[in-house]
Design a protein around this motif. Structure first.
Motif, PDB file in Angstrom:
ATOM      1  N   ASP A  63      28.247  44.159  30.930  1.00 21.03           N
ATOM      2  CA  ASP A  63      28.687  43.881  32.299  1.00 21.03           C
ATOM      3  C   ASP A  63      27.980  42.647  32.825  1.00 21.03           C
ATOM      4  N   GLU A  64      28.710  41.870  33.612  1.00 17.80           N
ATOM      5  CA  GLU A  64      28.106  40.721  34.283  1.00 17.80           C
ATOM      6  C   GLU A  64      27.523  41.207  35.606  1.00 17.80           C
ATOM      7  N   LYS A  65      26.200  41.146  35.729  1.00 16.16           N
ATOM      8  CA  LYS A  65      25.507  41.639  36.927  1.00 16.16           C
ATOM      9  C   LYS A  65      25.562  40.622  38.058  1.00 16.16           C
ATOM     10  N   ARG A  66      25.402  39.364  37.716  1.00 17.22           N
ATOM     11  CA  ARG A  66      25.514  38.224  38.626  1.00 17.22           C
ATOM     12  C   ARG A  66      26.133  37.106  37.804  1.00 17.22           C
ATOM     13  N   PRO A  67      26.614  36.068  38.437  1.00 13.45           N
ATOM     14  CA  PRO A  67      27.175  34.983  37.632  1.00 13.45           C
ATOM     15  C   PRO A  67      26.164  34.485  36.590  1.00 13.45           C
ATOM     16  N   GLY A  68      26.558  34.573  35.323  1.00 17.54           N
ATOM     17  CA  GLY A  68      25.715  34.100  34.230  1.00 17.54           C
ATOM     18  C   GLY A  68      24.657  35.074  33.749  1.00 17.54           C
ATOM     19  N   GLN A  69      24.545  36.243  34.390  1.00 18.51           N
ATOM     20  CA  GLN A  69      23.564  37.256  33.987  1.00 18.51           C
ATOM     21  C   GLN A  69      24.303  38.490  33.484  1.00 18.51           C
ATOM     22  N   TRP A  70      24.179  38.740  32.191  1.00 12.21           N
ATOM     23  CA  TRP A  70      24.908  39.818  31.535  1.00 12.21           C
ATOM     24  C   TRP A  70      23.938  40.905  31.080  1.00 12.21           C
ATOM     25  N   GLN A  71      24.363  42.148  31.250  1.00 12.19           N
ATOM     26  CA  GLN A  71      23.570  43.283  30.775  1.00 12.19           C
ATOM     27  C   GLN A  71      24.363  44.022  29.713  1.00 12.19           C
ATOM     28  N   GLN A  72      23.697  44.230  28.563  1.00 12.68           N
ATOM     29  CA  GLN A  72      24.366  44.945  27.482  1.00 12.68           C
ATOM     30  C   GLN A  72      23.564  46.178  27.100  1.00 12.68           C
ATOM     31  N   THR A  73      24.275  47.221  26.732  1.00 11.74           N
ATOM     32  CA  THR A  73      23.658  48.422  26.182  1.00 11.74           C
ATOM     33  C   THR A  73      24.148  48.549  24.749  1.00 11.74           C
ATOM     34  N   LEU A  74      23.193  48.611  23.832  1.00 16.74           N
ATOM     35  CA  LEU A  74      23.510  48.732  22.418  1.00 16.74           C
ATOM     36  C   LEU A  74      23.031  50.067  21.885  1.00 16.74           C
ATOM     37  N   GLU A  75      23.809  50.650  21.013  1.00 20.48           N
ATOM     38  CA  GLU A  75      23.318  51.766  20.211  1.00 20.48           C
ATOM     39  C   GLU A  75      22.647  51.137  18.995  1.00 20.48           C
ATOM     40  N   PHE A  76      21.401  51.490  18.775  1.00 17.06           N
ATOM     41  CA  PHE A  76      20.574  50.930  17.713  1.00 17.06           C
ATOM     42  C   PHE A  76      20.159  52.079  16.806  1.00 17.06           C
ATOM     43  N   THR A  77      20.589  52.004  15.557  1.00 17.79           N
ATOM     44  CA  THR A  77      20.242  53.027  14.570  1.00 17.79           C
ATOM     45  C   THR A  77      19.478  52.354  13.452  1.00 17.79           C
ATOM     46  N   VAL A  78      18.342  52.945  13.067  1.00 19.04           N
ATOM     47  CA  VAL A  78      17.554  52.414  11.964  1.00 19.04           C
ATOM     48  C   VAL A  78      17.752  53.314  10.752  1.00 19.04           C
ATOM     49  N   GLU A  79      18.359  52.751   9.739  1.00 23.16           N
ATOM     50  CA  GLU A  79      18.600  53.433   8.471  1.00 23.16           C
ATOM     51  C   GLU A  79      17.407  53.220   7.552  1.00 23.16           C
ATOM     52  N   ILE A  80      17.012  54.282   6.835  1.00 23.26           N
ATOM     53  CA  ILE A  80      15.963  54.193   5.826  1.00 23.26           C
ATOM     54  C   ILE A  80      16.657  54.173   4.468  1.00 23.26           C
ATOM     55  N   GLU A  81      16.341  53.175   3.666  1.00 22.91           N
ATOM     56  CA  GLU A  81      16.995  53.034   2.369  1.00 22.91           C
ATOM     57  C   GLU A  81      16.808  54.298   1.529  1.00 22.91           C
ATOM     58  N   GLY A  82      17.928  54.815   1.019  1.00 18.07           N
ATOM     59  CA  GLY A  82      17.901  55.963   0.128  1.00 18.07           C
ATOM     60  C   GLY A  82      17.757  57.309   0.815  1.00 18.07           C
ATOM     61  N   GLU A  83      17.797  57.334   2.137  1.00 17.95           N
ATOM     62  CA  GLU A  83      17.660  58.595   2.863  1.00 17.95           C
ATOM     63  C   GLU A  83      18.884  58.830   3.739  1.00 17.95           C
ATOM     64  N   GLU A  84      19.252  60.093   3.882  1.00 13.51           N
ATOM     65  CA  GLU A  84      20.434  60.432   4.668  1.00 13.51           C
ATOM     66  C   GLU A  84      20.191  60.341   6.169  1.00 13.51           C
ATOM     67  N   LYS A  85      19.023  60.791   6.601  1.00 18.56           N
ATOM     68  CA  LYS A  85      18.718  60.849   8.027  1.00 18.56           C
ATOM     69  C   LYS A  85      18.155  59.508   8.497  1.00 18.56           C
ATOM     70  N   PRO A  86      18.647  58.988   9.622  1.00 14.96           N
ATOM     71  CA  PRO A  86      18.091  57.722  10.131  1.00 14.96           C
ATOM     72  C   PRO A  86      16.686  57.922  10.688  1.00 14.96           C
ATOM     73  N   ALA A  87      15.935  56.848  10.735  1.00 17.29           N
ATOM     74  CA  ALA A  87      14.592  56.888  11.310  1.00 17.29           C
ATOM     75  C   ALA A  87      14.663  57.085  12.815  1.00 17.29           C
ATOM     76  N   LEU A  88      15.581  56.376  13.452  1.00 19.37           N
ATOM     77  CA  LEU A  88      15.715  56.520  14.903  1.00 19.37           C
ATOM     78  C   LEU A  88      17.095  56.117  15.352  1.00 19.37           C
ATOM     79  N   MET A  89      17.426  56.618  16.533  1.00 18.21           N
ATOM     80  CA  MET A  89      18.614  56.181  17.261  1.00 18.21           C
ATOM     81  C   MET A  89      18.172  55.927  18.687  1.00 18.21           C
ATOM     82  N   ALA A  90      18.652  54.842  19.250  1.00 18.34           N
ATOM     83  CA  ALA A  90      18.279  54.490  20.613  1.00 18.34           C
ATOM     84  C   ALA A  90      19.463  53.840  21.313  1.00 18.34           C
ATOM     85  N   GLU A  91      19.490  53.995  22.621  1.00 19.48           N
ATOM     86  CA  GLU A  91      20.361  53.186  23.460  1.00 19.48           C
ATOM     87  C   GLU A  91      19.452  52.193  24.136  1.00 19.48           C
TER      88      GLU A  91
END
Length: 149
Positions: free
Chosen positions: A114-142
């Protein structure tokens, strides 16, 4: 890509980073930087006696890899960014330990932009950290950040 064009990617995966090694040297430096010298992170002999079987990265170390993993990713970038800042997080869950010597990579999904003010954008990302060779991720964050164009 313009921020307006990026807005069309809301709800979609943005990309994946390269693999990054989390070794004992990285863990030790993080312990020194934060003052968190709990034995499960830095004492390899004592840590072998735990259910982890060896030293593990701090959860906050794993979370702090966000900027590096994003920089090493194939995610599209908005054009003309003058600067970006962290704004905070909606949630963070540490799901599995990252053992010393493991490689991790980040997966990114755009949840909001979303654009909060002209030229100022706020983004929310889902961030998942995968561990090589493992099924369960290390973390998930917004994670919320802002960028200025």
């Amino acid at each position: 890509m313009t921020p307006q064009e990026m807005k069309e990617l809301v709800g979609k995966p943005l990309g994946t980073s390269e693999w990054v090694l989390v070794d004992q040297e990285m863990i030790n430096k993080f312990a020194d930087a934060t003052g968190d010298h709990q034995f499960i992170h830095i004492d390899e002999e004592k840590a072998k006696l735990t259910p982890f079987g060896g030293t593990i990265a701090h959860g906050f170390l794993t979370l702090s890899l966000f900027p590096m993993l994003m920089a090493k990713s194939d995610c599209p970038r908005p054009a003309g960014v003058k600067m970006g800042v962290n704004y905070g997080g909606n949630k963070v869950r540490f799901l599995a330990p990252v053992r010393s010597g493991k490689r991790v990579r980040g997966h990114f999904k755009l949840l909001e932009l979303d654009e909060k003010r002209p030229g100022q954008w706020q983004q929310t990302l889902e961030f998942t950290v995968e561990i090589e060779g493992e099924e369960k991720p290390a973390l998930m964050a917004e994670w919320i950040s802002q960028f200025f164009v």
